[in-house]
Design a protein around this motif. Structure first.
Motif, PDB file in Angstrom:
ATOM      1  N   GLY A  63     -12.571  30.309  34.583  1.00  0.00           N
ATOM      2  CA  GLY A  63     -12.542  30.422  36.262  1.00  0.00           C
ATOM      3  C   GLY A  63     -11.336  30.485  37.154  1.00  0.00           C
ATOM      4  O   GLY A  63     -11.572  30.961  38.153  1.00  0.00           O
ATOM      5  N   SER A  64     -10.166  30.191  36.664  1.00  0.00           N
ATOM      6  CA  SER A  64      -8.981  30.501  37.279  1.00  0.00           C
ATOM      7  C   SER A  64      -8.651  32.056  36.979  1.00  0.00           C
ATOM      8  O   SER A  64      -7.667  32.437  37.800  1.00  0.00           O
ATOM      9  N   LYS A  65      -9.215  32.870  36.321  1.00  0.00           N
ATOM     10  CA  LYS A  65      -8.980  34.022  35.683  1.00  0.00           C
ATOM     11  C   LYS A  65      -9.902  35.093  36.225  1.00  0.00           C
ATOM     12  O   LYS A  65      -9.669  36.207  36.756  1.00  0.00           O
ATOM     13  N   LEU A  66     -11.046  34.589  36.280  1.00  0.00           N
ATOM     14  CA  LEU A  66     -12.281  35.514  36.673  1.00  0.00           C
ATOM     15  C   LEU A  66     -13.115  34.614  37.561  1.00  0.00           C
ATOM     16  O   LEU A  66     -13.397  33.616  37.670  1.00  0.00           O
ATOM     17  N   SER A  67     -13.808  35.562  38.656  1.00  0.00           N
ATOM     18  CA  SER A  67     -14.747  35.211  39.521  1.00  0.00           C
ATOM     19  C   SER A  67     -16.012  34.849  38.805  1.00  0.00           C
ATOM     20  O   SER A  67     -16.187  35.522  37.481  1.00  0.00           O
ATOM     21  N   GLU A  68     -17.049  34.365  39.517  1.00  0.00           N
ATOM     22  CA  GLU A  68     -18.358  33.819  38.796  1.00  0.00           C
ATOM     23  C   GLU A  68     -19.082  35.269  38.660  1.00  0.00           C
ATOM     24  O   GLU A  68     -19.700  35.483  37.655  1.00  0.00           O
ATOM     25  N   LYS A  69     -19.136  36.344  39.509  1.00  0.00           N
ATOM     26  CA  LYS A  69     -19.595  37.565  39.188  1.00  0.00           C
ATOM     27  C   LYS A  69     -18.982  38.326  38.138  1.00  0.00           C
ATOM     28  O   LYS A  69     -19.739  38.849  37.240  1.00  0.00           O
ATOM     29  N   LYS A 101     -16.380  27.400  37.135  1.00  0.00           N
ATOM     30  CA  LYS A 101     -15.999  26.048  37.423  1.00  0.00           C
ATOM     31  C   LYS A 101     -14.731  25.592  36.767  1.00  0.00           C
ATOM     32  O   LYS A 101     -13.870  24.656  36.877  1.00  0.00           O
ATOM     33  N   GLN A 102     -14.615  26.123  35.257  1.00  0.00           N
ATOM     34  CA  GLN A 102     -13.491  26.007  34.436  1.00  0.00           C
ATOM     35  C   GLN A 102     -11.942  26.380  34.829  1.00  0.00           C
ATOM     36  O   GLN A 102     -11.778  27.586  34.874  1.00  0.00           O
TER      37      GLN A 102
END
Length: 103
Positions: A63-69, A101-102
């Motif tokens: 989650g810190s590298k990629l968005s939810e989308k 969220k990770q």
């Protein structure tokens, strides 16, 4: 006396072997539906029960590298050796939200 000890040892070994040896793997329960879907799906086989990675990449900080989308797009379309639509529909939405969220 030796036969008695041998019998005790043999019964102990049989007893220990019988405990849990054939139990099915327990499914993870969580209040997050995305975590539930992740844990009960083939995701775990490649990414690990704790998101630690195995044949697939570690997802502990995805989650810190990629968005939810972006995560959702990978779940639906696949990437590299990951096939698309391992989960789809609302399940894919929930897993993407969970993984985002990770951090």
């Amino acid at each position: 006396m030796k036969k008695l000890y041998a019998g005790i040892v043999a019964l102990s070994v049989l007893g220990l072997t019988a405990c849990g040896g054939n139990e099915p793997e327990k499914k993870t329960t969580s209040s997050d539906p995305g975590a539930e879907i992740y844990a009960n799906n083939s995701c775990v086989g490649c990414h690990g029960r704790d998101l630690e990675g195995a044949s697939g990449p570690n997802l502990q900080k995805v989650g810190s590298k990629l968005s939810e989308k972006e995560i959702h797009d990978i779940i639906i379309n696949g990437k590299g050796s990951m096939p698309g639509k391992v989960v789809d529909g609302e399940d894919a939405d929930k897993v993407a939200k969970y993984l985002a969220k990770q951090k």
